[in-house]
Motif scaffolding. Structure first.
Motif, PDB file in Angstrom:
ATOM      1  N   LYS A  77       0.826  -1.209   0.000  1.00  0.00           N
ATOM      2  CA  LYS A  77       0.000   0.000   0.000  1.00  0.00           C
ATOM      3  C   LYS A  77       0.858   1.257   0.000  1.00  0.00           C
ATOM      4  N   MET A  78       2.127   1.113   0.353  1.00  0.00           N
ATOM      5  CA  MET A  78       3.032   2.262   0.347  1.00  0.00           C
ATOM      6  C   MET A  78       3.434   2.654  -1.068  1.00  0.00           C
ATOM      7  N   GLN A  79       3.286   1.744  -2.015  1.00  0.00           N
ATOM      8  CA  GLN A  79       3.612   2.068  -3.400  1.00  0.00           C
ATOM      9  C   GLN A  79       2.498   2.933  -3.986  1.00  0.00           C
ATOM     10  N   TYR A  80       2.905   3.951  -4.705  1.00  0.00           N
ATOM     11  CA  TYR A  80       1.931   4.885  -5.258  1.00  0.00           C
ATOM     12  C   TYR A  80       0.970   4.176  -6.197  1.00  0.00           C
ATOM     13  N   ASN A  81      -0.289   4.503  -6.048  1.00  0.00           N
ATOM     14  CA  ASN A  81      -1.338   4.027  -6.935  1.00  0.00           C
ATOM     15  C   ASN A  81      -2.322   5.185  -7.083  1.00  0.00           C
ATOM     16  N   LYS A  82      -2.523   5.637  -8.297  1.00  0.00           N
ATOM     17  CA  LYS A  82      -3.368   6.818  -8.498  1.00  0.00           C
ATOM     18  C   LYS A  82      -4.816   6.586  -8.082  1.00  0.00           C
ATOM     19  N   LYS A  83      -5.211   5.348  -7.864  1.00  0.00           N
ATOM     20  CA  LYS A  83      -6.573   5.035  -7.445  1.00  0.00           C
ATOM     21  C   LYS A  83      -6.687   4.833  -5.933  1.00  0.00           C
ATOM     22  N   ARG A  84      -5.664   5.222  -5.180  1.00  0.00           N
ATOM     23  CA  ARG A  84      -5.700   5.166  -3.718  1.00  0.00           C
ATOM     24  C   ARG A  84      -5.696   6.579  -3.165  1.00  0.00           C
ATOM     25  N   VAL A  85      -6.480   6.779  -2.125  1.00  0.00           N
ATOM     26  CA  VAL A  85      -6.540   8.103  -1.515  1.00  0.00           C
ATOM     27  C   VAL A  85      -6.760   7.970  -0.010  1.00  0.00           C
ATOM     28  N   LEU A  86      -6.124   8.851   0.718  1.00  0.00           N
ATOM     29  CA  LEU A  86      -6.311   8.932   2.153  1.00  0.00           C
ATOM     30  C   LEU A  86      -7.164  10.166   2.424  1.00  0.00           C
ATOM     31  N   ILE A  87      -8.288   9.981   3.093  1.00  0.00           N
ATOM     32  CA  ILE A  87      -9.179  11.082   3.423  1.00  0.00           C
ATOM     33  C   ILE A  87      -8.960  11.409   4.888  1.00  0.00           C
ATOM     34  N   ALA A  88      -8.630  12.652   5.174  1.00  0.00           N
ATOM     35  CA  ALA A  88      -8.311  13.040   6.555  1.00  0.00           C
ATOM     36  C   ALA A  88      -9.072  14.297   6.950  1.00  0.00           C
ATOM     37  N   PHE A  89      -9.434  14.339   8.219  1.00  0.00           N
ATOM     38  CA  PHE A  89     -10.117  15.492   8.800  1.00  0.00           C
ATOM     39  C   PHE A  89      -9.264  16.037   9.925  1.00  0.00           C
ATOM     40  N   ASP A  90      -9.097  17.333   9.924  1.00  0.00           N
ATOM     41  CA  ASP A  90      -8.330  18.005  10.975  1.00  0.00           C
ATOM     42  C   ASP A  90      -9.243  18.406  12.127  1.00  0.00           C
ATOM     43  N   ASP A  91      -8.749  18.272  13.317  1.00  0.00           N
ATOM     44  CA  ASP A  91      -9.296  18.833  14.548  1.00  0.00           C
ATOM     45  C   ASP A  91     -10.343  17.996  15.278  1.00  0.00           C
ATOM     46  N   GLY A  92     -11.070  17.116  14.609  1.00  0.00           N
ATOM     47  CA  GLY A  92     -12.071  16.319  15.310  1.00  0.00           C
ATOM     48  C   GLY A  92     -13.381  17.039  15.550  1.00  0.00           C
ATOM     49  N   TRP A  93     -13.845  17.759  14.545  1.00  0.00           N
ATOM     50  CA  TRP A  93     -15.141  18.431  14.643  1.00  0.00           C
ATOM     51  C   TRP A  93     -16.237  17.391  14.814  1.00  0.00           C
ATOM     52  N   LEU A  94     -17.271  17.715  15.542  1.00  0.00           N
ATOM     53  CA  LEU A  94     -18.396  16.819  15.775  1.00  0.00           C
ATOM     54  C   LEU A  94     -19.016  16.360  14.452  1.00  0.00           C
TER      55      LEU A  94
END
Length: 146
Positions: A77-94
């Motif tokens: 999973k560490m190898q680049y794949n253009k069809k992989r994405v990490l979705i992240a949210f900052d701060d922990g909003w409700l």
């Protein structure tokens, strides 16, 4: 002139270099969000939930694989794949729970939440400790003493 040259480099040359080195890179596409709101919001940090859901459905339609931070323990999973994405949210909003959790679960989309520990249980707009049952979506970095 300097700004124009910088813009050309940023939007043209750097992506070309990235594609040339593609097979050697270990990186992932990342989409960062903050707060998801029901209305139109009032700042760049607030995304209307209908727009967010449209973006996520586009990822589903185009068969993207979403990742959690712990997925990177797998070297493949560490190898680049253009069809992989990490979705992240900052701060922990409700809203990271109230507005999107069921939707993301329904579409089997993984996401990560960076918590602002000082706001938990103190600010009504942030997640509470009662949200532990969905903790598999929360990323809390481990701190070590030096």
């Amino acid at each position: 002139m300097k700004e124009k040259l910088l813009r050309i480099l940023t939007f043209n040359l750097i992506p070309v270099i990235g594609r040339l080195l593609n097979s050697k890179n270990t990186y992932c596409n990342v989409i960062f969000y903050h707060d998801i709101v029901r209305d139109e919001g009032y700042s760049y940090m607030r995304m209307p939930s209908h727009r967010f859901k449209e973006q996520m459905l586009w990822l589903v339609k185009n068969k993207f694989e979403t990742l959690r931070f712990d997925d990177f323990a797998d070297k493949e999973k560490m190898q680049y794949n253009k069809k992989r994405v990490l979705i992240a949210f900052d701060d922990g909003w409700l809203s990271n729970y109230t507005e999107i959790f069921e939707f993301m679960k329904q579409h089997n989309l993984k996401y990560n939440v960076f918590l602002t520990m000082g706001e938990i249980g103190k600010n009504k707009d942030y997640l509470t400790w009662d949200c532990r049952f969905w903790s598999s979506y929360i990323y809390t970095p481990k701190y070590e003493r030096y």
